[in-house]
Enzyme design. Structure first.
Site, PDB file in Angstrom:
ATOM      1  N   HIS A   1       0.887  -1.172   0.000  1.00 33.08           N
ATOM      2  CA  HIS A   1       0.000   0.000   0.000  1.00 33.08           C
ATOM      3  C   HIS A   1       0.921   1.217   0.000  1.00 33.08           C
ATOM      4  O   HIS A   1       2.010   1.178   0.598  1.00 33.08           O
ATOM      5  CB  HIS A   1      -0.833   0.096   1.274  1.00 33.08           C
TER       6      HIS A   1
ATOM      7  N   ASP B   1       2.429   2.018   3.310  1.00 35.16           N
ATOM      8  CA  ASP B   1       3.377   1.063   3.911  1.00 35.16           C
ATOM      9  C   ASP B   1       4.803   1.494   3.610  1.00 35.16           C
ATOM     10  O   ASP B   1       5.696   1.333   4.432  1.00 35.16           O
ATOM     11  CB  ASP B   1       3.267  -0.350   3.298  1.00 35.16           C
TER      12      ASP B   1
HETATM   13  C1  XUL Z   1      -6.969  -6.773   4.686  1.00 33.72           C
HETATM   14  C2  XUL Z   1      -6.279  -7.155   3.443  1.00 33.72           C
HETATM   15  C3  XUL Z   1      -5.549  -6.081   2.731  1.00 33.72           C
HETATM   16  C4  XUL Z   1      -5.559  -6.220   1.256  1.00 33.72           C
HETATM   17  C5  XUL Z   1      -4.892  -5.076   0.524  1.00 33.72           C
HETATM   18  O1  XUL Z   1      -7.656  -7.802   5.299  1.00 33.72           O
HETATM   19  O2  XUL Z   1      -6.313  -8.297   3.052  1.00 33.72           O
HETATM   20  O3  XUL Z   1      -4.257  -6.029   3.235  1.00 33.72           O
HETATM   21  O4  XUL Z   1      -4.947  -7.391   0.827  1.00 33.72           O
HETATM   22  O5  XUL Z   1      -5.427  -3.849   0.874  1.00 33.72           O
END
Ligand code: XUL
Ligand code: CO
Length: 442
Positions: free
Chosen positions: A106, A109
């Site tokens: 993300h 992150d």
């Molecule tokens: C949350 C989840 C996220 C997604 C990406 O449960 O799985 O980390 O994979 O946003």
């Protein structure tokens, strides 16, 4: 700039190698032999393993009841941007030693959120430049990027489905930037997971308006990708609840229905996560099969839940039974590429030493490699497929073929059954035999 003089984060750990099933070395692969061919393709290309930046490099071990526990000696106090840049060295040292080809992140992150959007964008650009150099040097690629549209308090009511138009606009700006960075890093995909896209209470929720907005948001992303020439695959990641009571991306069936309703089905496939399937009351195999049969199988987030804890515990997958089910279904639908197997999993709060990150990923990779080998053996043998076909043998009879071809009607079928008086030929489902047969390959 990466801090070249920075000491190694894992000085005692050598690159992880394949040593075969009999090795006693717990920092080696027993089954994941990257170049070994399965059904004519290398394990590396079948599995396309990715490390999740958020869990592996940002996970602290905190939970709703307690403080962080992780020992991460490389984490620097002080300027968060400098710390983020230094952390990229740790991430790539880890991934290179592990021998994975991909990672996922993300935006927040990898780079810290600034006070303004402009500052956040600047931070992201600075870290992306360093990530690009690491990628070029190591050959490790970005499987997919995404934007964190759920942690900041502005997203308290959701992002694309918020009641506030300015928050929607901010989220759009954030995804625009995340798409640009994903493209810059050569990302093979982009994921939408609707962190807070759902509701806690229906009385204060205009569901139709919110779901319309979610579609508008995704359409804008698709349009912008086209405008900038981003060719990566878009994915939608189902999850039924947590943190919301109900999330609109509930499961594959709900997501695919949404995509078709709003004309997005040509642009978006599914990123399916095991623990999310469990929360939706499905087996992972069900979600993979449902997406696969309709051409929506994209990528997977590999993890597992706990049968006794009702949360998304995001544990590393070690069950061979589970990975066999997953890989059998993935092989059936022709594989994952350009998707892959992303370990959206975190070490336990109690597993707080750096070496545990290696044990966790090695275990997950070996479990998937084993699942892949077992699934391929089942397919080569064909006994499971033959049993399945036997169960449906009546559909190869003249009557079955005529129904399937559209040559029969209610009238003609009624006439046929009136003439026969009763349907014949219903055999046993043989569930136990199927399950026993599966165990002969494990
Ligand atoms: C949350 C989840 C996220 C997604 C990406 O449960 O799985 O980390 O994979 O946003
Ligand atoms: Co996930």
């Amino acid at each position: 700039m990466p801090v070249d003089s920075q000491p190694q984060a894992f000085p005692d750990i050598a690159p992880i190698r394949y040593e075969g099933p009999t090795t006693k070395n717990m920092l080696a692969f027993r089954h994941y032999d990257a170049d070994a061919l399965v059904e004519g393709r290398s394990m590396r290309d079948h599995l396309r393993f990715a490390v999740s930046y958020w869990h592996t490099f940002r996970g602290t071990g905190s939970d709703p009841f307690g403080a962080p526990t992780m020992l991460r000696p490389w984490e620097q106090a002080g300027d968060p941007l400098a710390a983020a840049i230094a952390r990229t060295n740790v991430a790539f040292e880890f991934m290179e030693k592990l021998g994975v080809g991909f990672y996922c992140f993300h935006d927040r992150d990898v780079a810290p959120e600034g006070v303004t959007l402009a500052e956040s964008n600047k931070n992201l650009d600075a870290v992306a430049a360093v990530l690009k150099r690491h990628q070029d040097r190591s050959g490790i690629q970005l499987l997919w990027g995404t934007a964190n549209l759920f942690s900041h308090p502005r997203y308290v009511h959701g992002a694309a489905t918020t009641c506030n138009a300015e928050v929607f606009a901010f989220a759009a700006a954030q995804v625009k930037k995340a798409l640009e960075v994903t493209q810059h890093l050569g990302g093979a995909g982009y994921v939408f997971w609707g962190g807070r896209e759902g509701y806690q209470c229906l009385w204060n929720t205009d569901m139709k308006r919110e779901i319309d907005h979610l579609a508008r948001f995704m359409q804008m992303a698709v349009d912008y990708a086209k405008e900038i020439g981003f060719m990566g695959q878009f994915y939608f990641e189902p999850k039924p609840r947590e943190p919301t009571k109900h999330q609109y991306d509930f499961d594959c069936a709900a997501c695919i229905n949404f995509l078709r309703t709003y004309g997005l089905e040509k642009h978006v496939k599914m990123n399916i996560e095991t623990n999310h399937a469990t929360l939706a009351g499905h087996e992972m195999q069900h979600e993979l099969e449902y997406a696969g049969m309709q051409g929506f199988l994209g990528s997977i987030d590999a993890n597992t839940g706990d049968t006794l804890v009702g949360w998304d515990t995001d544990q590393f997958p070690t069950s061979i039974y589970l990975t066999t089910q997953i890989m059998y279904t993935i092989l059936k639908y022709g594989g994952l590429a350009p998707g892959g197997v992303n370990f959206d999993a975190k070490v336990r709060r109690e597993s707080f030493e750096p070496v545990d990150l290696f044990y966790a990923h090695i275990g997950g990779m070996d479990a998937f490699a084993r699942g892949l080998k077992i699934a391929a053996a089942m397919r080569a043998d064909g006994a499971m497929q033959r049993l399945l076909e036997d169960r449906y043998a009546s559909w190869s009879s003249p009557l079955g073929k005529k129904i399937d071809s559209g040559a029969e009607t209610f009238r003609s079928l009624e006439a046929a059954m009136l003439a026969k008086g009763e349907a014949q030929g219903c055999g046993s489902g043989r569930q136990e035999l199927f399950e026993n047969l599966l165990n002969t390959y494990l």
